[in-house]
Design a protein around this motif. Structure first.
Motif, PDB file in Angstrom:
ATOM      1  N   LEU A 242      56.670  86.403  61.137  1.00  0.00           N
ATOM      2  CA  LEU A 242      55.322  86.684  61.617  1.00  0.00           C
ATOM      3  C   LEU A 242      55.206  87.879  62.552  1.00  0.00           C
ATOM      4  O   LEU A 242      54.220  88.610  62.498  1.00  0.00           O
ATOM      5  CB  LEU A 242      54.784  85.439  62.341  1.00  0.00           C
ATOM      6  CG  LEU A 242      53.274  85.314  62.502  1.00  0.00           C
ATOM      7  CD1 LEU A 242      52.582  85.296  61.146  1.00  0.00           C
ATOM      8  CD2 LEU A 242      52.937  84.050  63.277  1.00  0.00           C
ATOM      9  N   SER A 304      48.835  79.842  60.406  1.00  0.00           N
ATOM     10  CA  SER A 304      49.302  80.521  59.192  1.00  0.00           C
ATOM     11  C   SER A 304      48.184  80.633  58.159  1.00  0.00           C
ATOM     12  O   SER A 304      48.065  81.655  57.469  1.00  0.00           O
ATOM     13  CB  SER A 304      50.499  79.772  58.601  1.00  0.00           C
ATOM     14  OG  SER A 304      50.140  78.459  58.203  1.00  0.00           O
ATOM     15  N   GLY A 390      52.058  84.848  56.449  1.00  0.00           N
ATOM     16  CA  GLY A 390      51.300  83.618  56.653  1.00  0.00           C
ATOM     17  C   GLY A 390      51.788  82.488  55.767  1.00  0.00           C
ATOM     18  O   GLY A 390      51.896  81.336  56.203  1.00  0.00           O
TER      19      GLY A 390
END
Length: 421
Positions: A242, A304, A390
């Motif tokens: 991420l 996410s 994500g």
């Protein structure tokens, strides 16, 4: 040891040391973001090669990774006050160097990369010191509120920093932005200098161990604490999936995808900051979370999902709305994690544990930055990278639902155990 005052969750600011830490963070974090706003936009302005922009983040993360364990040992062996003083002071000097290079009209992309690396070294020492200071100032039952209040200062930063920085870029240029950053960092240094430190004989004896023994003791402690080990493992993978896309996406979406000016960057970063601020304020007002592990897991899954929406959004304002929710979920992940670590860690080990946590959580960040920058360099859009990140984080969150170390954690029991010690 820092002087501890008995406080309730509604009386944290009666604690002089906590009040000074809060004031310091209120200047230090926004001051850093004012600088970062200027540095990001300056890099985008002096070169069209987006690889250099990605390397701006990579350059800071590598020295942070290399020195973070040393920073944890230093926090356990020496005055945390002095460490934070040197950290904020050195940052002010580095920003002053940027101003000097600008005035001489000799600033190059590599200058910003070198200075970014030096900021990373400063972070490696300040993060363990700041993270291990709060548990010594507050009682265990006040840590969630204390962490949330400190995080509020961090979340004000993406609001005030970009807003002030973006406005100053338009009105006064880059020199005005960096001058303000210096003033704010100096104010933070003054606040930290007023902390009252009390030494205790047993802690002085503790630091007489060799640095290598301290390192081994820290890793041994983590190895035999299943909850800390679990948190670090989860954080390790989440940051790889991420961090790179998140850190690079805001400016790239503003400039390259939506083709806005500095105001567009301000709005996106401000949306992230406002969402984070709302979440932190909520955790100040709420009682201690009974099941912080579940809070962390469900926040990851929701975050996410919105990160996928953020990457796939076709309009500027839909992306701003998505990153607003992401900001909320970030704090409902980060604050409970910090509180769980502080409630379960021996204070003599807190500096090393916080540094090892940073090592675990940021261990793959340099690789994430490098991979993200390389993929951008070969033509893959930042939106595709956001969607992919994500999806991978969502898988990680779903898998965490089966992790008993997180789901079984009860903060009330931990507070009671701490009070009995």
């Amino acid at each position: 040891m820092v002087e501890v005052a008995p406080v309730s969750k509604w009386q944290l600011f009666r604690n002089r040391n906590f009040r000074l830490i809060f004031i310091s963070m209120l200047f230090s974090a926004p001051g850093y973001y004012v600088y970062l706003m200027g540095a990001e936009w300056l890099m985008l302005s002096i070169t069209d090669n987006r690889f250099y922009f990605g390397m701006l983040f990579f350059a800071a993360s590598v020295p942070r990774l290399l020195f973070i364990v040393i920073g944890g040992i230093t926090a356990d062996r020496f005055s945390k006050k002095i460490i934070l003083l040197l950290s904020d002071g050195s940052r002010a000097v580095l920003v002053g160097i940027v101003i000097g290079l600008l005035l001489m009209d000799i600033l190059q992309p590599w200058h910003l990369l070198v200075l970014s690396a030096l900021f990373g070294v400063s972070d490696a020492f300040s993060y363990p010191a700041a993270g291990s200071l709060l548990p010594e100032v507050l009682k265990p039952e006040n840590l969630q509120q204390g962490n949330a209040m400190v995080q509020m200062t961090n979340m004000i930063s993406p609001i005030l920093g970009p807003a002030i920085g973006g406005s100053l870029i338009v009105l006064g240029g880059f020199s005005a932005v960096f001058t303000l950053a210096i003033v704010m960092l100096c104010a933070a240094t003054v606040s930290i200098s007023l902390l009252r430190i009390i030494s205790q004989d047993e802690e002085i004896a503790e630091v007489k161990k060799s640095p290598l023994e301290d390192v081994k003791a820290g890793f041994h402690y983590v190895k035999h604490n299943p909850l800390i080990r679990t948190i670090m493992t989860v954080s390790f993978f989440i940051n790889f999936f991420l961090t790179g896309p998140v850190s690079l996406s805001v400016a790239l979406l503003a400039k390259d995808v939506f083709q806005t000016n500095a105001l567009g960057l301000t709005i996106l970063e401000g949306a992230l900051g406002i969402g984070s601020l709302i979440a932190a304020l909520s955790l100040v007002l709420l009682k201690n979370l009974k099941s912080p592990g579940h809070t962390v897991i469900f926040s990851l899954i929701i975050m996410s999902a919105f990160f996928i929406l953020y990457g796939s959004a076709l309009h500027f304002w839909s992306s701003a709305a998505a990153i607003f929710v992401i900001g909320i979920c970030l704090q409902f992940t980060n604050i409970p994690i910090s509180t769980m670590l502080q409630q379960t860690t021996d204070r003599r080990m807190i500096g090393r544990v916080m540094s090892i946590m940073a090592l675990a959580s940021t261990g793959l960040i340099p690789v994430s930055y490098m991979v993200t920058s390389a993929l951008l360099g070969i033509g893959i859009s930042i939106q595709v990278l956001c969607i992919t990140g994500g999806i991978l984080v969502m898988i990680t969150g779903i898998l965490c639902l089966r992790n008993k170390q997180l789901t079984a954690f009860n903060s009330y029991n931990k507070v009671e155990q701490q009070e009995m010690l």
